[in-house]
Design a protein around this motif. Structure first.
Motif, PDB file in Angstrom:
ATOM      1  N   ASN A   4       0.833  -1.199   0.000  1.00  8.78           N
ATOM      2  CA  ASN A   4       0.000   0.000   0.000  1.00  8.78           C
ATOM      3  C   ASN A   4       0.874   1.258   0.000  1.00  8.78           C
ATOM      4  O   ASN A   4       0.597   2.211  -0.734  1.00  8.78           O
ATOM      5  CB  ASN A   4      -0.917  -0.025   1.226  1.00  8.78           C
ATOM      6  N   GLU A   5       1.923   1.253   0.798  1.00  4.54           N
ATOM      7  CA  GLU A   5       2.821   2.407   0.847  1.00  4.54           C
ATOM      8  C   GLU A   5       3.563   2.595  -0.476  1.00  4.54           C
ATOM      9  O   GLU A   5       3.752   3.726  -0.939  1.00  4.54           O
ATOM     10  CB  GLU A   5       3.818   2.251   1.996  1.00  4.54           C
ATOM     11  N   ILE A   6       3.978   1.503  -1.083  1.00  6.02           N
ATOM     12  CA  ILE A   6       4.669   1.573  -2.375  1.00  6.02           C
ATOM     13  C   ILE A   6       3.721   2.123  -3.446  1.00  6.02           C
ATOM     14  O   ILE A   6       4.108   2.964  -4.272  1.00  6.02           O
ATOM     15  CB  ILE A   6       5.233   0.192  -2.761  1.00  6.02           C
ATOM     16  N   SER A   7       2.471   1.677  -3.409  1.00 14.39           N
ATOM     17  CA  SER A   7       1.477   2.186  -4.363  1.00 14.39           C
ATOM     18  C   SER A   7       1.256   3.684  -4.162  1.00 14.39           C
ATOM     19  O   SER A   7       1.205   4.451  -5.137  1.00 14.39           O
ATOM     20  CB  SER A   7       0.138   1.483  -4.193  1.00 14.39           C
ATOM     21  N   MET A   8       1.127   4.106  -2.926  1.00 11.32           N
ATOM     22  CA  MET A   8       0.916   5.521  -2.633  1.00 11.32           C
ATOM     23  C   MET A   8       2.122   6.352  -3.077  1.00 11.32           C
ATOM     24  O   MET A   8       1.972   7.470  -3.593  1.00 11.32           O
ATOM     25  CB  MET A   8       0.641   5.733  -1.146  1.00 11.32           C
ATOM     26  N   LEU A   9       3.331   5.830  -2.905  1.00 14.69           N
ATOM     27  CA  LEU A   9       4.537   6.528  -3.341  1.00 14.69           C
ATOM     28  C   LEU A   9       4.533   6.691  -4.853  1.00 14.69           C
ATOM     29  O   LEU A   9       4.801   7.780  -5.374  1.00 14.69           O
ATOM     30  CB  LEU A   9       5.786   5.754  -2.894  1.00 14.69           C
ATOM     31  N   ALA A  10       4.210   5.633  -5.578  1.00  8.57           N
ATOM     32  CA  ALA A  10       4.178   5.697  -7.040  1.00  8.57           C
ATOM     33  C   ALA A  10       3.102   6.672  -7.516  1.00  8.57           C
ATOM     34  O   ALA A  10       3.323   7.469  -8.443  1.00  8.57           O
ATOM     35  CB  ALA A  10       3.930   4.311  -7.614  1.00  8.57           C
ATOM     36  N   ILE A  11       1.943   6.637  -6.884  1.00  5.61           N
ATOM     37  CA  ILE A  11       0.861   7.553  -7.253  1.00  5.61           C
ATOM     38  C   ILE A  11       1.263   8.994  -6.945  1.00  5.61           C
ATOM     39  O   ILE A  11       1.022   9.907  -7.746  1.00  5.61           O
ATOM     40  CB  ILE A  11      -0.438   7.166  -6.526  1.00  5.61           C
ATOM     41  N   ILE A  13       4.296  10.266  -6.866  1.00  6.80           N
ATOM     42  CA  ILE A  13       5.293  10.696  -7.849  1.00  6.80           C
ATOM     43  C   ILE A  13       4.621  11.025  -9.176  1.00  6.80           C
ATOM     44  O   ILE A  13       4.929  12.035  -9.812  1.00  6.80           O
ATOM     45  CB  ILE A  13       6.384   9.617  -8.014  1.00  6.80           C
ATOM     46  N   THR A  14       3.676  10.187  -9.585  1.00  9.64           N
ATOM     47  CA  THR A  14       2.969  10.416 -10.845  1.00  9.64           C
ATOM     48  C   THR A  14       2.151  11.706 -10.803  1.00  9.64           C
ATOM     49  O   THR A  14       2.183  12.513 -11.741  1.00  9.64           O
ATOM     50  CB  THR A  14       2.056   9.227 -11.164  1.00  9.64           C
ATOM     51  N   VAL A  15       1.419  11.904  -9.719  1.00  2.00           N
ATOM     52  CA  VAL A  15       0.606  13.121  -9.588  1.00  2.00           C
ATOM     53  C   VAL A  15       1.512  14.355  -9.541  1.00  2.00           C
ATOM     54  O   VAL A  15       1.220  15.384 -10.156  1.00  2.00           O
ATOM     55  CB  VAL A  15      -0.308  13.033  -8.343  1.00  2.00           C
ATOM     56  N   GLY A  16       2.625  14.258  -8.852  1.00  3.44           N
ATOM     57  CA  GLY A  16       3.573  15.375  -8.794  1.00  3.44           C
ATOM     58  C   GLY A  16       4.136  15.717 -10.164  1.00  3.44           C
ATOM     59  O   GLY A  16       4.260  16.893 -10.521  1.00  3.44           O
ATOM     60  N   ALA A  17       4.463  14.706 -10.940  1.00  2.00           N
ATOM     61  CA  ALA A  17       4.982  14.939 -12.293  1.00  2.00           C
ATOM     62  C   ALA A  17       3.910  15.594 -13.179  1.00  2.00           C
ATOM     63  O   ALA A  17       4.213  16.507 -13.955  1.00  2.00           O
ATOM     64  CB  ALA A  17       5.452  13.628 -12.911  1.00  2.00           C
ATOM     65  N   GLN A  18       2.668  15.136 -13.050  1.00  2.00           N
ATOM     66  CA  GLN A  18       1.573  15.735 -13.822  1.00  2.00           C
ATOM     67  C   GLN A  18       1.369  17.206 -13.438  1.00  2.00           C
ATOM     68  O   GLN A  18       1.171  18.066 -14.295  1.00  2.00           O
ATOM     69  CB  GLN A  18       0.266  14.964 -13.581  1.00  2.00           C
ATOM     70  N   MET A  19       1.428  17.486 -12.149  1.00  7.63           N
ATOM     71  CA  MET A  19       1.250  18.866 -11.680  1.00  7.63           C
ATOM     72  C   MET A  19       2.366  19.764 -12.199  1.00  7.63           C
ATOM     73  O   MET A  19       2.128  20.909 -12.585  1.00  7.63           O
ATOM     74  CB  MET A  19       1.194  18.916 -10.154  1.00  7.63           C
ATOM     75  N   MET A  20       3.594  19.252 -12.232  1.00  7.55           N
ATOM     76  CA  MET A  20       4.705  20.045 -12.748  1.00  7.55           C
ATOM     77  C   MET A  20       4.528  20.307 -14.247  1.00  7.55           C
ATOM     78  O   MET A  20       4.834  21.397 -14.724  1.00  7.55           O
ATOM     79  CB  MET A  20       6.038  19.345 -12.494  1.00  7.55           C
ATOM     80  N   ASN A  21       4.027  19.331 -14.992  1.00  6.14           N
ATOM     81  CA  ASN A  21       3.758  19.544 -16.418  1.00  6.14           C
ATOM     82  C   ASN A  21       2.713  20.629 -16.632  1.00  6.14           C
ATOM     83  O   ASN A  21       2.856  21.482 -17.514  1.00  6.14           O
ATOM     84  CB  ASN A  21       3.306  18.246 -17.087  1.00  6.14           C
ATOM     85  N   VAL A  22       1.663  20.600 -15.823  1.00  2.50           N
ATOM     86  CA  VAL A  22       0.616  21.616 -15.924  1.00  2.50           C
ATOM     87  C   VAL A  22       1.181  22.989 -15.576  1.00  2.50           C
ATOM     88  O   VAL A  22       0.921  23.982 -16.275  1.00  2.50           O
ATOM     89  CB  VAL A  22      -0.583  21.258 -15.020  1.00  2.50           C
ATOM     90  N   LEU A  23       1.961  23.079 -14.519  1.00  2.87           N
ATOM     91  CA  LEU A  23       2.553  24.358 -14.130  1.00  2.87           C
ATOM     92  C   LEU A  23       3.506  24.882 -15.197  1.00  2.87           C
ATOM     93  O   LEU A  23       3.512  26.076 -15.507  1.00  2.87           O
ATOM     94  CB  LEU A  23       3.305  24.220 -12.794  1.00  2.87           C
TER      95      LEU A  23
END
Length: 68
Positions: A4-11, A13-23
């Motif tokens: 569960n923690e590994i899944s949350m970490l991957a999610i 990182i993915t959400v952070g990368a998407q937010m940086m692309n939008v910014l």
């Protein structure tokens, strides 16, 4: 770490990368708008300078013709 923690970490990182692309897209569009505004202002300035220079030349030419 649990699965569960590994899944949350991957999610996260993915959400952070998407937010940086939008910014980055937002910042690029804002910079493009600012550059366009500056280019239009520079064009207006150059046009005004050219007009004033031609007006001054016209005035000088007509001043010397009147004295002849």
């Amino acid at each position: 770490m649990t699965t569960n923690e590994i899944s949350m970490l991957a999610i996260g990182i993915t959400v952070g990368a998407q937010m940086m692309n939008v910014l980055n897209a937002y910042w690029a569009s804002r910079d493009a708008r600012r550059s366009e505004t500056q280019a239009v202002a520079a064009l207006k300035q150059a046009t005004g300078d050219r007009y004033l220079n031609s007006l001054r030349l016209y005035q000088l030419q007509h001043r010397t013709e009147a004295r002849r």
